[in-house]
Design a protein around this motif. Structure first.
Motif, PDB file in Angstrom:
ATOM      1  N   CYS A  79      -5.808  27.773  -7.722  1.00  0.00           N
ATOM      2  CA  CYS A  79      -5.255  27.438  -9.043  1.00  0.00           C
ATOM      3  C   CYS A  79      -3.894  28.071  -9.273  1.00  0.00           C
ATOM      4  CB  CYS A  79      -6.223  27.851 -10.141  1.00  0.00           C
ATOM      5  SG  CYS A  79      -7.736  26.882 -10.161  1.00  0.00           S
ATOM      6  N   LYS A  80      -3.685  29.276  -8.828  1.00  0.00           N
ATOM      7  CA  LYS A  80      -2.398  29.948  -9.005  1.00  0.00           C
ATOM      8  C   LYS A  80      -1.285  29.170  -8.309  1.00  0.00           C
ATOM      9  CE  LYS A  80       0.253  33.337 -10.377  1.00  0.00           C
ATOM     10  NZ  LYS A  80       0.560  33.579 -11.764  1.00  0.00           N
ATOM     11  N   ASP A  81      -1.551  28.667  -7.114  1.00  0.00           N
ATOM     12  CA  ASP A  81      -0.559  27.874  -6.391  1.00  0.00           C
ATOM     13  C   ASP A  81      -0.285  26.558  -7.103  1.00  0.00           C
ATOM     14  OD1 ASP A  81      -0.485  29.893  -4.504  1.00  0.00           O
ATOM     15  OD2 ASP A  81      -1.810  28.849  -3.102  1.00  0.00           O
ATOM     16  N   VAL A  82      -1.328  25.954  -7.643  1.00  0.00           N
ATOM     17  CA  VAL A  82      -1.171  24.710  -8.394  1.00  0.00           C
ATOM     18  C   VAL A  82      -0.342  24.970  -9.643  1.00  0.00           C
ATOM     19  CG1 VAL A  82      -2.382  22.892  -9.663  1.00  0.00           C
ATOM     20  CG2 VAL A  82      -3.310  23.717  -7.486  1.00  0.00           C
ATOM     21  N   TRP A  83      -0.633  26.067 -10.348  1.00  0.00           N
ATOM     22  CA  TRP A  83       0.137  26.396 -11.538  1.00  0.00           C
ATOM     23  C   TRP A  83       1.614  26.600 -11.193  1.00  0.00           C
ATOM     24  CZ3 TRP A  83       1.087  25.729 -16.239  1.00  0.00           C
ATOM     25  CH2 TRP A  83       2.033  26.508 -16.899  1.00  0.00           C
ATOM     26  N   LEU A  84       1.903  27.317 -10.136  1.00  0.00           N
ATOM     27  CA  LEU A  84       3.298  27.561  -9.766  1.00  0.00           C
ATOM     28  C   LEU A  84       4.022  26.257  -9.445  1.00  0.00           C
ATOM     29  CD1 LEU A  84       2.984  30.837  -7.664  1.00  0.00           C
ATOM     30  CD2 LEU A  84       3.858  30.565 -10.000  1.00  0.00           C
ATOM     31  N   ALA A  85       3.340  25.331  -8.811  1.00  0.00           N
ATOM     32  CA  ALA A  85       3.939  24.029  -8.530  1.00  0.00           C
ATOM     33  C   ALA A  85       4.194  23.256  -9.817  1.00  0.00           C
ATOM     34  CB  ALA A  85       3.026  23.224  -7.603  1.00  0.00           C
ATOM     35  N   ALA A  86       3.248  23.288 -10.745  1.00  0.00           N
ATOM     36  CA  ALA A  86       3.418  22.604 -12.030  1.00  0.00           C
ATOM     37  C   ALA A  86       4.518  23.279 -12.838  1.00  0.00           C
ATOM     38  CB  ALA A  86       2.100  22.609 -12.800  1.00  0.00           C
ATOM     39  N   TRP A  87       4.512  24.607 -12.867  1.00  0.00           N
ATOM     40  CA  TRP A  87       5.533  25.367 -13.588  1.00  0.00           C
ATOM     41  C   TRP A  87       6.923  24.986 -13.095  1.00  0.00           C
ATOM     42  CZ3 TRP A  87       8.849  29.012 -11.342  1.00  0.00           C
ATOM     43  CH2 TRP A  87       9.580  29.783 -12.237  1.00  0.00           C
ATOM     44  N   GLU A  88       7.068  24.899 -11.789  1.00  0.00           N
ATOM     45  CA  GLU A  88       8.349  24.537 -11.194  1.00  0.00           C
ATOM     46  C   GLU A  88       8.733  23.099 -11.552  1.00  0.00           C
ATOM     47  OE1 GLU A  88       9.799  25.633  -6.971  1.00  0.00           O
ATOM     48  OE2 GLU A  88       8.777  23.693  -6.781  1.00  0.00           O
ATOM     49  N   ALA A  89       7.800  22.173 -11.416  1.00  0.00           N
ATOM     50  CA  ALA A  89       8.079  20.763 -11.688  1.00  0.00           C
ATOM     51  C   ALA A  89       8.429  20.520 -13.155  1.00  0.00           C
ATOM     52  CB  ALA A  89       6.878  19.910 -11.288  1.00  0.00           C
ATOM     53  N   LEU A  90       7.790  21.256 -14.033  1.00  0.00           N
ATOM     54  CA  LEU A  90       8.037  21.092 -15.467  1.00  0.00           C
ATOM     55  C   LEU A  90       9.256  21.884 -15.942  1.00  0.00           C
ATOM     56  CD1 LEU A  90       4.336  21.291 -16.670  1.00  0.00           C
ATOM     57  CD2 LEU A  90       5.813  19.256 -16.718  1.00  0.00           C
ATOM     58  N   GLU A  91       9.817  22.687 -15.042  1.00  0.00           N
ATOM     59  CA  GLU A  91      10.980  23.514 -15.360  1.00  0.00           C
ATOM     60  C   GLU A  91      10.724  24.388 -16.591  1.00  0.00           C
ATOM     61  OE1 GLU A  91      14.292  20.785 -15.620  1.00  0.00           O
ATOM     62  OE2 GLU A  91      14.278  20.464 -13.455  1.00  0.00           O
ATOM     63  N   LEU A  92       9.588  25.070 -16.557  1.00  0.00           N
ATOM     64  CA  LEU A  92       9.197  25.953 -17.650  1.00  0.00           C
ATOM     65  C   LEU A  92       9.937  27.282 -17.550  1.00  0.00           C
ATOM     66  CD1 LEU A  92       5.372  25.216 -17.618  1.00  0.00           C
ATOM     67  CD2 LEU A  92       7.093  24.291 -19.170  1.00  0.00           C
ATOM     68  N   PRO A  93      10.039  28.015 -18.652  1.00  0.00           N
ATOM     69  CA  PRO A  93      10.739  29.299 -18.618  1.00  0.00           C
ATOM     70  C   PRO A  93      10.015  30.337 -17.751  1.00  0.00           C
ATOM     71  CG  PRO A  93       9.795  28.883 -20.802  1.00  0.00           C
ATOM     72  CD  PRO A  93       9.548  27.659 -19.977  1.00  0.00           C
ATOM     73  N   ALA A  94      10.778  31.270 -17.251  1.00  0.00           N
ATOM     74  CA  ALA A  94      10.240  32.308 -16.371  1.00  0.00           C
ATOM     75  C   ALA A  94       9.096  33.082 -17.015  1.00  0.00           C
ATOM     76  CB  ALA A  94      11.346  33.262 -15.934  1.00  0.00           C
ATOM     77  N   ARG A  95       9.125  33.241 -18.315  1.00  0.00           N
ATOM     78  CA  ARG A  95       8.061  34.014 -19.003  1.00  0.00           C
ATOM     79  C   ARG A  95       6.688  33.338 -18.872  1.00  0.00           C
ATOM     80  NH1 ARG A  95      10.465  31.290 -23.372  1.00  0.00           N
ATOM     81  NH2 ARG A  95       8.948  30.009 -24.467  1.00  0.00           N
ATOM     82  N   ASP A  96       6.674  32.043 -18.577  1.00  0.00           N
ATOM     83  CA  ASP A  96       5.410  31.313 -18.443  1.00  0.00           C
ATOM     84  C   ASP A  96       4.880  31.283 -17.018  1.00  0.00           C
ATOM     85  OD1 ASP A  96       5.389  30.756 -21.145  1.00  0.00           O
ATOM     86  OD2 ASP A  96       6.492  28.883 -20.884  1.00  0.00           O
ATOM     87  N   ARG A  97       5.607  31.891 -16.139  1.00  0.00           N
ATOM     88  CA  ARG A  97       5.205  31.872 -14.742  1.00  0.00           C
ATOM     89  C   ARG A  97       3.936  32.647 -14.569  1.00  0.00           C
ATOM     90  NH1 ARG A  97       8.403  33.295  -9.215  1.00  0.00           N
ATOM     91  NH2 ARG A  97       6.706  32.581  -7.972  1.00  0.00           N
TER      92      ARG A  97
END
Length: 64
Positions: A46-64
């Motif tokens: 799940c952590k890897d999936v979240w990081l991929a989604a976070w990157e694709a959505l261009e979310l702020p660093a605080r949400d990483r």
């Protein structure tokens, strides 16, 4: 991270309904050209999936 937290984070950024649709339809290169749902079903952590989604959505660093 558990799947429930991943889903909650996605819903927090995309909304409940859209996050489900996004997870099933958007193919992410970082997940081996799979969707979030396909990656989870394939055993990607799940952590890897979240990081991929976070990157694709261009979310702020605080949400990483």
């Amino acid at each position: 991270m558990r799947e429930a937290e991943l889903r909650s984070r996605l819903a927090g950024h995309l909304g409940d309904a859209y996050s489900l649709m996004w997870s099933d339809t958007v193919v992410l290169e970082r997940l081996g050209h799979r969707t979030v749902s396909e990656a989870l079903a394939g055993g990607v952590p799940c952590k890897d999936v979240w990081l991929a989604a976070w990157e694709a959505l261009e979310l702020p660093a605080r949400d990483r």
